[in-house]
Design a protein around this motif. Structure first.
Motif, PDB file in Angstrom:
ATOM      1  N   LYS B 459       0.850  -1.121  -0.055  1.00 16.17           N
ATOM      2  CA  LYS B 459       0.027  -0.045  -0.041  1.00 16.17           C
ATOM      3  C   LYS B 459       0.907   1.184  -0.072  1.00 16.17           C
ATOM      4  O   LYS B 459       2.254   1.157   0.227  1.00 16.17           O
ATOM      5  N   ALA B 460       0.370   2.532  -0.334  1.00 19.87           N
ATOM      6  CA  ALA B 460       0.920   3.839  -0.138  1.00 19.87           C
ATOM      7  C   ALA B 460       0.632   4.298   1.129  1.00 19.87           C
ATOM      8  O   ALA B 460      -0.626   4.472   1.114  1.00 19.87           O
ATOM      9  N   LEU B 461       1.337   4.801   1.908  1.00 18.75           N
ATOM     10  CA  LEU B 461       1.397   5.537   2.779  1.00 18.75           C
ATOM     11  C   LEU B 461       2.023   7.165   2.875  1.00 18.75           C
ATOM     12  O   LEU B 461       2.608   7.191   2.009  1.00 18.75           O
ATOM     13  N   ARG B 462       1.608   8.277   3.291  1.00 16.90           N
ATOM     14  CA  ARG B 462       2.080   9.507   3.482  1.00 16.90           C
ATOM     15  C   ARG B 462       2.814   9.914   4.675  1.00 16.90           C
ATOM     16  O   ARG B 462       2.172   9.896   5.765  1.00 16.90           O
ATOM     17  N   LYS B 463       3.742  10.855   4.543  1.00 19.92           N
ATOM     18  CA  LYS B 463       4.455  11.358   5.766  1.00 19.92           C
ATOM     19  C   LYS B 463       4.742  12.791   5.115  1.00 19.92           C
ATOM     20  O   LYS B 463       5.366  12.839   4.249  1.00 19.92           O
ATOM     21  N   ASP B 464       4.207  13.583   5.887  1.00 21.41           N
ATOM     22  CA  ASP B 464       4.207  15.255   5.559  1.00 21.41           C
ATOM     23  C   ASP B 464       4.269  15.335   4.149  1.00 21.41           C
ATOM     24  O   ASP B 464       5.040  16.049   3.524  1.00 21.41           O
ATOM     25  N   GLY B 465       3.187  14.668   3.509  1.00 12.90           N
ATOM     26  CA  GLY B 465       2.940  15.055   2.090  1.00 12.90           C
ATOM     27  C   GLY B 465       3.929  14.141   1.188  1.00 12.90           C
ATOM     28  O   GLY B 465       3.754  13.978   0.041  1.00 12.90           O
ATOM     29  N   HIS B 466       4.772  13.249   1.802  1.00  7.55           N
ATOM     30  CA  HIS B 466       5.502  12.386   0.734  1.00  7.55           C
ATOM     31  C   HIS B 466       5.131  11.122   0.933  1.00  7.55           C
ATOM     32  O   HIS B 466       4.832  10.415   2.012  1.00  7.55           O
ATOM     33  N   MET B 467       4.849  10.265  -0.293  1.00  7.53           N
ATOM     34  CA  MET B 467       4.335   9.142  -0.258  1.00  7.53           C
ATOM     35  C   MET B 467       5.440   8.015   0.135  1.00  7.53           C
ATOM     36  O   MET B 467       6.562   8.284  -0.404  1.00  7.53           O
ATOM     37  N   TYR B 468       5.221   7.164   0.659  1.00  9.06           N
ATOM     38  CA  TYR B 468       6.437   6.036   0.861  1.00  9.06           C
ATOM     39  C   TYR B 468       5.541   4.710   0.702  1.00  9.06           C
ATOM     40  O   TYR B 468       4.532   4.515   1.112  1.00  9.06           O
ATOM     41  N   PRO B 469       6.401   3.691   0.304  1.00 17.01           N
ATOM     42  CA  PRO B 469       5.759   2.149   0.072  1.00 17.01           C
ATOM     43  C   PRO B 469       5.822   1.552   1.521  1.00 17.01           C
ATOM     44  O   PRO B 469       6.331   1.868   2.393  1.00 17.01           O
ATOM     45  N   ALA B 470       4.605   0.920   1.795  1.00 18.31           N
ATOM     46  CA  ALA B 470       4.362   0.269   2.924  1.00 18.31           C
ATOM     47  C   ALA B 470       3.517  -1.045   2.752  1.00 18.31           C
ATOM     48  O   ALA B 470       3.129  -1.197   1.722  1.00 18.31           O
ATOM     49  N   TYR B 471       3.669  -1.759   3.874  1.00 20.75           N
ATOM     50  CA  TYR B 471       2.618  -3.097   3.722  1.00 20.75           C
ATOM     51  C   TYR B 471       1.566  -3.052   4.718  1.00 20.75           C
ATOM     52  O   TYR B 471       1.934  -2.591   5.954  1.00 20.75           O
ATOM     53  N   SER B 472       0.468  -3.496   4.352  1.00 23.08           N
ATOM     54  CA  SER B 472      -0.490  -3.899   5.670  1.00 23.08           C
ATOM     55  C   SER B 472       0.188  -5.456   6.103  1.00 23.08           C
ATOM     56  O   SER B 472       0.295  -6.252   5.116  1.00 23.08           O
ATOM     57  N   VAL B 473      -0.078  -5.544   7.399  1.00 22.52           N
ATOM     58  CA  VAL B 473       0.508  -6.730   8.026  1.00 22.52           C
ATOM     59  C   VAL B 473      -0.768  -7.824   8.221  1.00 22.52           C
ATOM     60  O   VAL B 473      -1.958  -7.034   8.848  1.00 22.52           O
ATOM     61  N   TYR B 474      -0.715  -9.063   7.692  1.00 23.36           N
ATOM     62  CA  TYR B 474      -2.129  -9.868   8.028  1.00 23.36           C
ATOM     63  C   TYR B 474      -1.327 -11.040   8.845  1.00 23.36           C
ATOM     64  O   TYR B 474      -0.358 -11.548   8.540  1.00 23.36           O
ATOM     65  N   ALA B 475      -2.291 -11.545   9.612  1.00 19.92           N
ATOM     66  CA  ALA B 475      -1.582 -12.792  10.267  1.00 19.92           C
ATOM     67  C   ALA B 475      -2.883 -13.778  10.493  1.00 19.92           C
ATOM     68  O   ALA B 475      -4.073 -13.164  10.806  1.00 19.92           O
ATOM     69  N   GLY B 476      -2.553 -15.080  10.658  1.00 16.35           N
ATOM     70  CA  GLY B 476      -3.467 -15.965  11.295  1.00 16.35           C
ATOM     71  C   GLY B 476      -4.564 -16.865  10.347  1.00 16.35           C
ATOM     72  O   GLY B 476      -5.565 -17.125  10.553  1.00 16.35           O
ATOM     73  N   ALA B 477      -4.007 -16.866   8.993  1.00 18.16           N
ATOM     74  CA  ALA B 477      -5.208 -17.557   8.222  1.00 18.16           C
ATOM     75  C   ALA B 477      -5.186 -19.198   8.594  1.00 18.16           C
ATOM     76  O   ALA B 477      -4.315 -19.447   9.000  1.00 18.16           O
ATOM     77  N   VAL B 478      -6.514 -19.552   8.515  1.00 14.95           N
ATOM     78  CA  VAL B 478      -6.654 -21.036   8.734  1.00 14.95           C
ATOM     79  C   VAL B 478      -7.361 -21.726   7.438  1.00 14.95           C
ATOM     80  O   VAL B 478      -8.226 -21.052   6.995  1.00 14.95           O
ATOM     81  N   ILE B 479      -6.787 -22.713   7.062  1.00 13.20           N
ATOM     82  CA  ILE B 479      -7.420 -23.320   5.796  1.00 13.20           C
ATOM     83  C   ILE B 479      -7.510 -24.731   6.203  1.00 13.20           C
ATOM     84  O   ILE B 479      -6.764 -25.500   6.380  1.00 13.20           O
ATOM     85  N   HIS B 480      -8.841 -24.841   6.498  1.00 16.16           N
ATOM     86  CA  HIS B 480      -9.467 -26.230   6.861  1.00 16.16           C
ATOM     87  C   HIS B 480     -10.822 -26.388   6.520  1.00 16.16           C
ATOM     88  O   HIS B 480     -11.501 -25.556   6.668  1.00 16.16           O
TER      89      HIS B 480
END
Lengths: 271, 782
Positions: B459-480
């Motif tokens: 995702k893209a986030l912004r600090k003081d008007g400057h955009m920077y690359p970022a990630y949303s962190v996901y955890a805990g999928a269950v597949i069953h």
């Protein structure tokens, strides 16, 4: 220059245009353009430039109107047959737009007179029907530092390019006239009248765009079209260092008359 | 012997059609789009580099024989760029094929018994199955023959190539759902009831925009119903799927749109029809019978490297004496030479010896114990990850922004960085067990982050008007089967911190490994809190001027930007940026409510600023200066008719930072902020603004801007169109840039046309207000 109300109304469709506007129209009104040849190409060029409000139009032609001209030379009318073309054209321009000042030269361009004729104009339009004149106009414009529009038509085909000083010229692409007889003239080969209108109108648009200074002119590009199948394309080219007139070591430094191709089937006047 | 699918008889003719289209395209007789609509369903995608194409090869259940693999490697070496790619849907891909070579490639693949049909586009895609189908000690029965026979049947049907969107089918051999059947458009999970073979069937699940877990369609159907169900779902999708909006076209959107009951009713309508039509049952190949291997000779423990490798990569099959071997292929890329050598090496082990896995690796099968050392010795020479912990080969990522139009972050580069940093982290990665570490370059889930133990979505986030690359962190999928759930969002981190977050979390897990048997259990327990704490540690980044590193994505040479993304492409990553400004608006309003009178001006300026910026990103605009920002707002929102022109005066005042003049306009500024919120609420996934309900639209009070002093005023009342515009231009021609011109226009056509035309020419409309029966318009000359 301040436009009066009649002018504002007459040129309103230009003024509305984003790239023309009041400023562009004022440049057109101040423009001086020479049209060499008042035939198939010169006719639409002169009509559109007159309508556009061009300040001064120079007309060069030594011929009189022939009945066979009327199929395409739309500035001349039936009662004009037998009249000098430049006078016939001058009347029509005055009828379209009395603001336009017209200067006529009832002569053919030649090495001896061309430099004197073109020197007072901002832009030259080649509306001639023979290679000798086309190369003469090119050389005169290159040597005199004048921009010009080249135009040529035959049968269903048309081609045009625009020269501005410092860029590629007609001779950069076509070094010399073709041998006599290699290319037929209009009167031998025929010409679809509307093709003259198409190409002349393109030349008129080049003139106007040159004057207002907007868009990309057909500089270093050759526009060719085939109206039989209605295909248009532009061919890019560059300045030729070996060009005999604008190259690094030019061999043409003064103007010389070439022998014009003779129209074999011509009965009266010129095609 | 289990084989793959059978090539349908019409493939030759279809290849001929493709060939003819390519020739026509080359001759300039057809447009690129015409070729594209035929090319993509052929599994052929154009790559970013002009005139090169990616060819995706169908490998049902990941099946490829050594002979086929050798041919594919040879074709890729000859026509591609020297490597093969394994996909997360068990396919093989050849990259950088030239258009003129495409047909040759497709024909040669066909000779090898492989088809690219349905490799892409809105088609029946490769049918997946769990990697170890047929050898898994936990499976109820081998699902491979069903996947293969269903493929053979569906790819022979012409209506498989023009669906509303892609149709993905998956099989699992047991409730452990290793084939991710609960995350497919249609998923089959093997069961035996009363001695009869059959399946639990899930429908309308899938990863992508708004990922969803499949819904139970049948608790049990016997195995003769596989084809009728798949066919009925296809017919249902064909009839009712959303062909207009590809962002809301997958089967799960149909389920959501119709509701469970209506979806099922329409499904049964189709299912009954299919049943009545009476189709022949699928022709199933004999499942792999456990080859009897007599008294496997164990050649002793062997060298320590071998022992370690064996523990990491070798698993016992349900067939006694036979073993599977996971071959780690870094991010799914293997050189053609490597793949060719592997194929030749495996030639001696029979045809049923290798499959492409959903983790973008190879899984060897049916390897006798006595051959393991030989396999190890060979693999070590060919693949660099073989001597390393298995976790590194399991890192999964999509292609990311380097080649994908939708991509936000360079996910593949991030994955490489992660593999490298984990490899040299000193952590005992052999102790962490099987962890799904999945990275998507945007929220669209191609990197399967919703199915991850630990997942990341760019995702893209912004600090003081400057955009920077970022990630949303996901955890805990269950597949069953029955309990599948998607990974949950835990927080956001700068892209730069991805390696540190993973290392820290794994270290924390290893420290508590005595209490949690698996990483999954750890995440379900204390892991999530640990992750929250770790994210908090790395969330903040330095200012752009202090450390620019955070503003570059992994391996990127340019400062992060979204400007090159395809305009108008939907991506939820952008929604975060919008939410950010909407929050800014909310906060500024709160501050305003308590601000002293003399502080209001600047706050109101900010409010106009945030309101003007909030939705610009939906128009592909990333303004770098205030001027760009306000100009873009005028162009894309006011001139485009989304925002009332009466707000234009506010924008002009905010741009000129005439804060004092804004104070009396507070009501109008609040109305502008509300108008932006209303627009956002009425925006669809394709960034189109639907007409909001009339009640939601406030008529703004015209802005009275006393501070404006026009250089000229022209009364154009009674002047008809277009002369009022002509005269306006004549007047403007007399003024200097920056001068103001006031004109008076009649209501109706003049006010509807003249300001727009003036704006089109680059001038600014500072103000437009009604004065009784006419309008007063103030223009700033450009």
């Amino acid at each position: 220059m301040n436009l009066n109300d009649a002018q504002i109304e007459r040129y309103s469709r230009h003024i509305i245009l984003g790239n023309v506007g009041v400023e562009g129209q004022e440049k057109i009104l101040a423009g001086k353009v020479l049209i060499i040849g008042t035939g198939g190409l010169g006719a639409p060029v002169a009509l559109y430039l007159a309508a556009a409000g061009l300040g001064t139009i120079g007309l060069v032609d030594g011929d009189v109107v022939d009945l066979s001209n009327l199929q395409r030379q739309v500035i001349h009318f039936t009662p004009d047959v037998g009249r000098p073309k430049v006078l016939s054209a001058k009347d029509k321009i005055a009828a379209i737009n009395p603001d336009v000042r017209v200067i006529t030269y009832e002569t053919r361009v030649a090495a001896a007179n061309i430099a004197g004729i073109i020197k007072d104009y901002d832009f030259i339009v080649d509306g001639t029907d023979n290679f000798a004149a086309k190369f003469l106009i090119n050389d005169a414009c290159v040597l005199g530092g004048k921009p010009f529009s080249h135009g040529g038509i035959l049968r269903f085909d048309g081609q045009t390019l625009t020269y501005v000083p410092g860029q590629a010229c007609y001779r950069c692409v076509f070094t010399a006239p073709p041998p006599k007889g290699a290319v037929p003239t209009c009167s031998q080969a025929g010409i679809l009248g509307a093709v003259a209108g198409m190409l002349g109108t393109i030349q008129a648009a080049e003139v106007l765009r040159f004057l207002i200074g907007k868009g990309e002119l057909l500089v270093n590009r050759l526009l060719v079209f085939d109206a039989l199948n209605m295909n248009f394309r532009t061919v890019k080219f560059a300045r030729n260092p070996a060009c005999p007139v604008c190259g690094e070591r030019p061999s043409i430094t003064t103007l010389v008359d070439a022998e014009p191709a003779v129209c074999d089937l011509k009965s009266r006047g010129r095609g | 012997m289990t084989t793959g699918y059978k090539i349908p008889p019409q493939l030759d003719e279809e290849i001929g059609q493709l060939e003819a289209l390519i020739a026509k395209f080359r001759a300039g007789a057809i447009a690129p789009i015409e070729l594209k609509v035929h090319r993509v369903p052929f599994g052929v995608y154009e790559q970013r580099e002009a005139d090169t194409y990616m060819v995706r090869i169908r490998c049902v259940a990941g099946i490829v024989t050594p002979g086929q693999l050798e041919k594919v490697a040879a074709i890729a070496a000859r026509y591609g760029v020297g490597d093969l790619h394994l996909t997360s849907r068990q396919e093989l891909q050849i990259h950088y094929v030239k258009l003129d070579d495409l047909v040759a490639v497709i024909r040669q693949l066909k000779e090898a018994g492989l088809s690219t049909r349905g490799g892409g586009g809105n088609t029946v895609r490769n049918i997946a199955a769990q990697d170890d189908a047929g050898i898994d000690p936990l499976e109820v029965f081998d699902v491979t023959p069903y996947a293969a026979a269903l493929t053979t049947r569906l790819i022979a049907e012409n209506d498989s190539w023009n669906l509303p969107r892609k149709y993905k089918i998956a099989f699992s051999g047991s409730e452990h759902d290793k084939g991710q059947a609960t995350l497919a458009d249609l998923g089959f999970i093997a069961r035996i009831v009363d001695g009869k073979k059959g399946f639990r069937v899930h429908v309308a699940g899938g990863l992508g925009v708004r990922s969803a877990v499949g819904n139970l369609l049948f608790d049990f159907v016997d195995d003769t119903q596989v084809y009728p169900i798949a066919k009925a779902v296809k017919n249902l999708f064909w009839k009712y799927g959303n062909r207009k909006n590809k962002h809301a076209a997958r089967l799960r959107f149909l389920w959501q749109g119709l509701g469970a009951e209506e979806f099922k009713r329409r499904f049964y309508e189709e299912f009954n029809k299919v049943t009545q039509e009476g189709h022949a049952p699928l022709t199933l190949d004999e499942p792999q019978a456990g080859r009897a291997v007599t008294a496997a000779v164990h050649p002793g423990p062997g060298e320590p490297e071998f022992v370690l490798w064996r523990a990491r990569y070798v698993r016992e099959q349900k067939q006694a004496g036979l073993f599977s071997v996971l071959v780690p292929v870094e991010l799914g890329f293997i050189s053609c030479d490597g793949a060719g050598a592997l194929a030749r090496f495996l030639g001696g082990f029979g045809d049923d010896v290798v499959r492409v896995t959903r983790g973008q690796n190879f899984l060897l099968r049916n390897i006798p114990a006595g051959k393991l050392e030989e396999v190890h010795a060979f693999l070590v020479r060919v693949l660099p990850l073989v001597p390393k912990p298995a976790l590194l080969g399991r890192v999964l990522s999509c292609a990311g922004a380097s080649t994908c139009q939708l991509g936000i972050c360079l996910s593949r580069q991030a994955a490489r960085a992660l593999i490298q940093s984990l490899g040299s982290s000193g952590l005992d990665l052999d102790k962490v067990g099987e962890i799904r570490l999945n990275i998507s370059g945007c929220p669209n889930s191609c990197g399967h982050h919703p199915a991850a133990d630990l997942g990341f979505a760019g995702k893209a986030l912004r600090k003081d008007g400057h955009m920077y690359p970022a990630y949303s962190v996901y955890a805990g999928a269950v597949i069953h089967d029955g309990t599948t759930k998607l990974a949950a969002l835990v927080g956001d981190i700068p892209a730069r911190a991805i390696t540190l977050v993973v290392e820290n979390l794994l270290a924390a897990f290893l420290g508590k490994a005595d209490r949690f048997a698996t990483f999954k259990e750890y995440i379900a327990g204390e892991g999530k809190d640990d992750l929250v704490a770790i994210i908090a540690r790395y969330k903040d980044i330095p200012a752009f001027d202090d450390d620019k590193n955070y503003y570059f994505d992994w391996s990127a040479a340019k400062v992060f930007s979204l400007a090159e993304r395809g305009a108008g492409e939907c991506s939820t990553g952008l929604f975060d940026l919008i939410e950010l400004d909407l929050n800014n608006i909310r906060r500024t309003r709160e501050k305003l409510s308590t601000a002293a009178a003399d502080q209001k001006g600047p706050l109101l300026g900010q409010l106009v600023f945030f309101a003007s910026r909030a939705l610009l990103i939906t128009r592909g605009v990333e303004p770098k200066t205030d001027r760009e920002l306000y100009d873009a707002f005028r162009q894309h929102f006011i001139a485009a008719g989304h925002v009332d022109p009466a707000f234009e005066g506010l924008v002009a005042l905010a741009e000129r930072k005439e804060f004092d003049a804004l104070v009396p306009q507070e009501e109008n500024i609040q109305a502008l902020a509300r108008a932006i919120n209303v627009l956002y609420e009425n925006m669809d996934n394709g960034f189109n603004f639907r007409k909001p309900p009339v009640a939601a639209v406030e008529a703004p009070v015209p802005v009275q801007v006393a501070a404006l002093a026009p250089a000229a005023t022209k009364d154009l009342r009674g002047v008809l169109c277009p002369f009022n515009f002509v005269k306006t231009k004549v007047e403007l021609a007399r003024l200097k840039a920056g001068d103001l011109l006031e004109i008076w226009l009649d209501d109706g056509a003049p006010i509807e046309n003249v300001p727009g035309s003036v704006r089109d020419e680059g001038h600014k409309i500072i103000l437009q207000e009604r004065q009784g029966d006419h309008w007063r318009v103030v223009i700033e000359k450009k």
